[in-house]
Design a protein around this motif. Sequence first.
Motif, PDB file in Angstrom:
ATOM      1  N   LYS A 163      47.636  44.458  25.857  1.00 53.83           N
ATOM      2  CA  LYS A 163      46.976  43.328  26.478  1.00 53.83           C
ATOM      3  C   LYS A 163      47.317  43.018  27.939  1.00 53.83           C
ATOM      4  O   LYS A 163      46.342  42.750  28.769  1.00 53.83           O
ATOM      5  CB  LYS A 163      47.376  41.994  25.741  1.00 53.83           C
ATOM      6  N   ALA A 164      48.426  43.123  28.290  1.00 55.81           N
ATOM      7  CA  ALA A 164      49.117  42.858  29.605  1.00 55.81           C
ATOM      8  C   ALA A 164      48.309  43.915  30.748  1.00 55.81           C
ATOM      9  O   ALA A 164      47.812  43.670  31.794  1.00 55.81           O
ATOM     10  CB  ALA A 164      50.631  43.006  30.073  1.00 55.81           C
ATOM     11  N   ASN A 165      48.021  45.072  30.190  1.00 54.39           N
ATOM     12  CA  ASN A 165      47.404  46.356  30.730  1.00 54.39           C
ATOM     13  C   ASN A 165      46.202  46.117  31.251  1.00 54.39           C
ATOM     14  O   ASN A 165      45.688  46.352  32.301  1.00 54.39           O
ATOM     15  CB  ASN A 165      47.933  47.629  30.385  1.00 54.39           C
ATOM     16  N   LYS A 166      45.488  45.251  29.956  1.00 52.33           N
ATOM     17  CA  LYS A 166      44.098  45.142  29.949  1.00 52.33           C
ATOM     18  C   LYS A 166      43.904  43.950  30.934  1.00 52.33           C
ATOM     19  O   LYS A 166      42.856  43.614  31.503  1.00 52.33           O
ATOM     20  CB  LYS A 166      43.666  44.776  28.750  1.00 52.33           C
ATOM     21  N   ALA A 167      45.000  43.083  31.123  1.00 55.02           N
ATOM     22  CA  ALA A 167      44.676  41.701  31.578  1.00 55.02           C
ATOM     23  C   ALA A 167      44.370  41.853  33.142  1.00 55.02           C
ATOM     24  O   ALA A 167      43.500  40.878  33.902  1.00 55.02           O
ATOM     25  CB  ALA A 167      45.763  40.798  31.317  1.00 55.02           C
ATOM     26  N   LEU A 168      44.977  42.829  33.832  1.00 58.35           N
ATOM     27  CA  LEU A 168      44.706  42.722  35.267  1.00 58.35           C
ATOM     28  C   LEU A 168      43.754  43.766  35.409  1.00 58.35           C
ATOM     29  O   LEU A 168      43.719  44.880  35.102  1.00 58.35           O
ATOM     30  CB  LEU A 168      46.161  43.206  35.874  1.00 58.35           C
ATOM     31  N   ASP A 169      42.796  43.559  36.531  1.00 61.48           N
ATOM     32  CA  ASP A 169      41.846  44.665  37.026  1.00 61.48           C
ATOM     33  C   ASP A 169      42.514  45.577  37.672  1.00 61.48           C
ATOM     34  O   ASP A 169      43.457  45.119  38.275  1.00 61.48           O
ATOM     35  CB  ASP A 169      40.738  43.801  37.877  1.00 61.48           C
ATOM     36  N   LYS A 170      42.086  46.710  37.601  1.00 65.16           N
ATOM     37  CA  LYS A 170      42.685  48.039  38.274  1.00 65.16           C
ATOM     38  C   LYS A 170      41.992  48.052  39.556  1.00 65.16           C
ATOM     39  O   LYS A 170      40.947  47.896  39.712  1.00 65.16           O
ATOM     40  CB  LYS A 170      42.617  49.112  37.531  1.00 65.16           C
ATOM     41  N   ALA A 171      42.809  48.130  40.786  1.00 66.14           N
ATOM     42  CA  ALA A 171      42.293  48.287  42.077  1.00 66.14           C
ATOM     43  C   ALA A 171      42.503  49.685  42.574  1.00 66.14           C
ATOM     44  O   ALA A 171      43.669  50.085  42.276  1.00 66.14           O
ATOM     45  CB  ALA A 171      42.377  47.466  42.931  1.00 66.14           C
ATOM     46  N   GLU A 172      41.699  50.387  43.320  1.00 64.96           N
ATOM     47  CA  GLU A 172      42.190  51.659  43.961  1.00 64.96           C
ATOM     48  C   GLU A 172      43.342  51.472  45.033  1.00 64.96           C
ATOM     49  O   GLU A 172      44.460  52.278  44.772  1.00 64.96           O
ATOM     50  CB  GLU A 172      40.995  52.262  44.762  1.00 64.96           C
ATOM     51  N   ASN A 173      43.191  50.641  45.770  1.00 72.02           N
ATOM     52  CA  ASN A 173      44.335  50.351  46.795  1.00 72.02           C
ATOM     53  C   ASN A 173      45.229  49.294  46.222  1.00 72.02           C
ATOM     54  O   ASN A 173      44.712  48.101  45.536  1.00 72.02           O
ATOM     55  CB  ASN A 173      43.316  49.531  47.982  1.00 72.02           C
ATOM     56  N   PRO A 174      46.517  49.468  45.982  1.00 73.10           N
ATOM     57  CA  PRO A 174      47.506  48.683  45.556  1.00 73.10           C
ATOM     58  C   PRO A 174      47.483  47.193  46.365  1.00 73.10           C
ATOM     59  O   PRO A 174      47.937  46.191  45.651  1.00 73.10           O
ATOM     60  CB  PRO A 174      48.801  49.381  46.044  1.00 73.10           C
ATOM     61  N   ALA A 175      47.381  47.356  47.670  1.00 75.26           N
ATOM     62  CA  ALA A 175      47.103  45.971  48.367  1.00 75.26           C
ATOM     63  C   ALA A 175      46.144  45.078  47.699  1.00 75.26           C
ATOM     64  O   ALA A 175      46.305  44.017  47.642  1.00 75.26           O
ATOM     65  CB  ALA A 175      46.841  46.203  50.032  1.00 75.26           C
ATOM     66  N   ASP A 176      44.609  45.671  47.546  1.00 76.43           N
ATOM     67  CA  ASP A 176      43.891  44.916  46.849  1.00 76.43           C
ATOM     68  C   ASP A 176      44.437  44.342  45.495  1.00 76.43           C
ATOM     69  O   ASP A 176      44.185  43.061  44.842  1.00 76.43           O
ATOM     70  CB  ASP A 176      42.510  45.718  46.715  1.00 76.43           C
ATOM     71  N   LEU A 202      47.179  43.605  44.453  1.00 75.04           N
ATOM     72  CA  LEU A 202      48.247  42.465  44.692  1.00 75.04           C
ATOM     73  C   LEU A 202      47.161  41.112  44.824  1.00 75.04           C
ATOM     74  O   LEU A 202      47.510  40.140  44.199  1.00 75.04           O
ATOM     75  CB  LEU A 202      48.967  42.531  45.683  1.00 75.04           C
ATOM     76  N   ASP A 203      46.328  41.236  45.571  1.00 72.88           N
ATOM     77  CA  ASP A 203      45.577  40.018  45.799  1.00 72.88           C
ATOM     78  C   ASP A 203      44.659  39.571  44.496  1.00 72.88           C
ATOM     79  O   ASP A 203      44.546  38.558  44.354  1.00 72.88           O
ATOM     80  CB  ASP A 203      44.239  40.320  46.954  1.00 72.88           C
ATOM     81  N   LEU A 204      44.253  40.645  43.789  1.00 70.15           N
ATOM     82  CA  LEU A 204      43.420  40.469  42.484  1.00 70.15           C
ATOM     83  C   LEU A 204      44.357  39.854  41.530  1.00 70.15           C
ATOM     84  O   LEU A 204      44.099  38.962  40.772  1.00 70.15           O
ATOM     85  CB  LEU A 204      42.816  41.903  42.037  1.00 70.15           C
ATOM     86  N   THR A 205      45.589  40.235  41.444  1.00 69.25           N
ATOM     87  CA  THR A 205      46.469  39.779  40.536  1.00 69.25           C
ATOM     88  C   THR A 205      46.800  38.437  40.781  1.00 69.25           C
ATOM     89  O   THR A 205      46.997  37.550  39.939  1.00 69.25           O
ATOM     90  CB  THR A 205      47.722  40.674  40.555  1.00 69.25           C
TER      91      THR A 205
END
Lengths: 281, 88
Positions: A14-27, A29-32
Motif C-alpha cells: 500500500k505504501a508503494n502505491k500511496a506515493l506518486d512516482k516521479a521521474e525526477n527524485p527532486a520532484d 520529494l515535493d510530491l511526497t
Amino acid sequence: MSVMKRLSGIVQAKANKALDKAENPADMLDLTYEKQLENLQKVRRALADVATAKKRLELQANDLQSQADKLQSQAKQALAQGQEDLAREALTRRSAIGEQLEGLGTQHQQVEAQEAQLTQTSQRLSAQIESFRTKKETMKATYQASKAEAGIGEAVSGIGESMTDAGMTMQRAQDKIAQMQARAGAVDELLTSGALPDVTGSTPDDIQAQLNAASAQSEVDAQLAAMKAELSPGGDQQAIGAGQSAGAESAAGSGAVTTEDDVAEATIADTSGGNGSGGQS
Amino acid sequence: MIIRILGDRQYQVPEKDLAEIERLDQAMTSALDTGDDAAFSAALTDLIAKVRSSCDPLPDDDGRTSDMVVPHEGASLQEVRDMLDAGV
C-alpha cells in the motif's frame, strides 16, 4: 505466514502505491511532501467526524437516561395507585432502555479509543512533516550537486508507510462510526416509534395517561364518597365507612400490594366476621 | 528488527525479546486460523503490551520501513481478517 508478516506485506505494498512516482527524485520529494499535507488534512477531518459521533452518542445516552428515570418514577406512582400491571409495564420498558444504554456505553469507549489513536496519528504526522520539510531541501541540493539519490528512496518509503498506517487507522475509525450511526439511527427510530416513549413528550406517553386517568378517577371517587357521607342520615353507615377505610389502610400498611378486588374481599370478610361475633354476643 | 503497531508507532526490537514476540505472533495467527475470538484478542493484547514494554520507540521522523506490523490495539479477529483479505 504469520499475521505480523502478512500485515507487513500489505502495508509495504500500500505504501508503494500511496506515493506518486516521479521521474525526477527532486520532484518526488515535493510530491511526497504534498501527499503528507493532504494525508494530515484527512486525519484531521476524520478526527472531527469522530468528535461528532461521540457527541451524538452522549446526547442519546442522556435522552435514554432521563427516559429511564421517568419510567422508574412512573412505576413507583403506578404501584402507589395499586396498578401493578402498569408498574410492571414501566419497569419492563426501563429495562429495555437499560440494555440500549449499556450498548451506547460500549460504543462510547470504542469511539474514545479511535479518537486517541487518531490524535496520536495526527501528532506524529505533523512531526514527520515538519522534519521532512527541512530534510527534503537538503536532499534536493545533494541530488542536484551529485545526481546521487542520497537516500531519497529510503526516506520516501518510510513516509509512505506512515501514511498507509494513517490511512488504515482512518478507515477503521470510519467503519466504527458507520456502525455507530446505524445503531444510533435504530435507537432514534425506537424513540420516535413509541416503543421507547419520547422523552421530549412530543408523542403521547401512554403510561402517564393511565396514571393521570387513575388519579382523576380516585379524586372522583373521593368526592362521591364525601357527597354520600353528607347525604346519609344515620351515623351507622358513617361508622361502616370508617371501618372500611381503616381496613384498607391496615392492608396497605402491612406492605402488601392490594388490588381493588382484594380490598373488596377483605371488606366482605370483615363484615361477615362482624356479623358472626355479633350473633354470638 | 523494526515493528510498527498500527495506529501507534514504530519500535526497535531488542534481539533478546524477538523469540517471545514471535511466539505471541504465532498464538495470534493460530487463533485467527481457528476463529477463536477470545484467544486472538488475548494474544494481540499481550503482543502489544510486550512490544511497548520491552522495545524502544523510534523517533517519528525515523523514515525506515518496518519488518513486521501489529494490528491496531483492540482490533477484533474479524477486523484483522477483513484487513488481510482486502489486501492492497
